[in-house]
Write an enzyme that holds these catalytic residues in place. Structure first.
Site, PDB file in Angstrom:
ATOM      1  CB  SER A 118      -1.127  -0.010   1.301  1.00 13.08           C
ATOM      2  OG  SER A 118       0.014   0.059   2.385  1.00 13.08           O
ATOM      3  CG  HIS A 157       1.834   1.913   7.114  1.00 15.95           C
ATOM      4  ND1 HIS A 157       3.364   2.334   7.563  1.00 15.95           N
ATOM      5  CD2 HIS A 157       1.726   2.146   6.010  1.00 15.95           C
ATOM      6  CE1 HIS A 157       3.443   3.292   6.267  1.00 15.95           C
ATOM      7  NE2 HIS A 157       2.696   3.261   5.565  1.00 15.95           N
ATOM      8  CG  MET A 164      -0.764   4.854   6.610  1.00 16.32           C
ATOM      9  SD  MET A 164      -1.141   3.669   8.084  1.00 16.32           S
ATOM     10  CE  MET A 164      -2.675   3.953   8.638  1.00 16.32           C
ATOM     11  CB  CYS A 222      -0.646   9.652   0.695  1.00 17.74           C
ATOM     12  SG  CYS A 222       0.765   9.067   1.405  1.00 17.74           S
ATOM     13  CB  SER A 235       0.082   0.609  -4.554  1.00 20.12           C
ATOM     14  OG  SER A 235      -0.713   0.196  -5.966  1.00 20.12           O
TER      15      SER A 235
END
Length: 393
Positions: free
Chosen positions: A66, A314, A318, A104, A69
């Protein structure tokens, strides 16, 4: 049989924080992809190498996680008092869809440098030596981000001695201010806590009734207690990602939380909204060894947080979830705040699988509603490759 040649699109491959993505200037995209829709989605998925039933993205720029991408589109801003508009697209690895529902936070740190180097920021705003202030409109969630980008001899400074856990090599520090980060354009009616409570009881079939803090700040996030799930909060990626049953449990928590937050009407819709909300579990500070072998002690952190993105734990944290963590920690009575020891605070240090991260937030109770003026953190970014991506027509 006629074979069409590949098309070439100017692009820059960048690391931002603990993520990587392919960056485009809007006007460099093929005309059909300069507007939202199927053509844009198809182009970006093909650039990254999705959909890929092998889940490797071998035939594209994606890295099969993730964090790698991702795509970004930047243009000169159409809004007053902003320099650029920034649109983030999360590409599903195995399935044919793009998720445009959130930001993001990690790649946000690369937007300012990309915009400056790409001629999208007025030259009068860029010092010969010093720090350029880039005012970014985050178009996915309708929020302002202020990036403080170091400049040396009129160009973006990328090298430096700032270290970020989850990134192997040091680089130049980029400070980010996420202004009024409560995600009020994401189905929450303007409330930081869409349910009206700091802690809710979330009934998840086959899991049980969990205490949950559901917050819209940075990105919609569902926080639960590690102990309620049988975890300590010190888990690394393999402990979760190698456990199919655990991943299914977290996805169920995420789907039911999304319904309670008003982000979707039914749990079946969660699969088409994989990027948001995030789900994370928290625990009081405890000694552990990070994925790099670095020892993290209780003296280094205030609490432990592990978060999932696109269905997997993760490897670090993030950036947008870090904003949610910092905001929730600043509000007495949330699960995040309680795990950190309770009380009022403007800065929190938390442990994640790759190490530690510090984030600040300024929160206040106004007329019975919690609000946050901004959240602050530091990341780094650099160009990995610049040129063209080649895409089959």
């Amino acid at each position: 049989m006629t074979h069409l040649p590949q098309i070439k699109v100017p692009a820059t491959y960048m690391r931002g924080g603990t993520s990587k993505g392919v960056f485009f200037r809007l006007n460099d995209l093929p005309e059909a992809a300069q507007v939202a829709g199927a053509a844009r989605d198809a182009l970006l998925m093909r650039v990254i190498g999705s959909p890929d039933p092998y889940a490797k993205q071998i035939d594209g720029m994606g890295g099969a996680t993730s964090s790698t991408s991702k795509t970004v589109i930047v243009s000169k801003s159409t809004r007053p008092d902003h320099d650029v508009d920034y649109l983030f697209g999360q590409v599903s690895i195995e399935n044919a869809f793009m998720d445009w529902s959130g930001n993001c936070g990690n790649l946000s740190s690369a937007v300012g440098p990309f915009a400056i180097s790409g001629g999208l920021v007025d030259a009068s705003r860029i010092p010969h030596n010093g720090v350029a202030i880039v005012r970014i409109w985050q178009a996915n969630i309708g929020k302002t981000i202020i990036a403080h980008v170091p400049i040396t001899h009129g160009e973006v400074q990328e090298t430096g001695d700032f270290e970020l856990d989850g990134v192997t090599f040091p680089a130049a520090e980029i400070a980010l201010e996420f202004m009024a980060p409560a995600a009020d354009e994401d189905g929450a009616g303007g409330s930081m806590f869409p349910t009206g409570h700091l802690i809710d009881e979330l009934d998840v079939p086959h899991v049980g009734v969990l205490k949950a803090t559901m917050i819209n700040a940075g990105i919609p996030t569902i926080f639960v207690e590690a102990s309620a799930l049988g975890y300590t909060g010190t888990e690394l990626q393999d402990a979760i990602n190698a456990d199919a049953k655990a991943l299914a449990m977290f996805e169920s928590i995420r789907a039911h939380g999304a319904v309670r937050m008003g982000l979707i009407a039914h749990i079946d819709e969660a699969a088409k909204r994989a990027h948001t909300p995030k789900v994370a579990f928290v625990a009081p500070a405890k000694d552990y060894v990070s994925s790099s072998g670095k020892a993290v002690t209780t003296a280094d952190i205030d609490l432990l947080v592990r978060a999932l993105s696109m269905g997997k734990l993760h490897h670090a944290m993030m950036g947008t979830a870090a904003v949610a963590i910092g905001t929730a920690a600043a509000i007495p009575g949330t699960l995040v705040n309680l795990a950190a020891g309770g009380g009022e605070r403007t800065v929190v240090r938390f442990g994640h699988p790759s190490g530690t991260l510090r984030v600040g937030a300024e929160a206040a109770l106004v007329n019975g509603e919690w609000s946050v003026t901004k959240a602050i953190m530091s990341r780094s970014a650099r160009v990995l490759m610049a040129g063209w991506v080649h895409v089959p027509q």
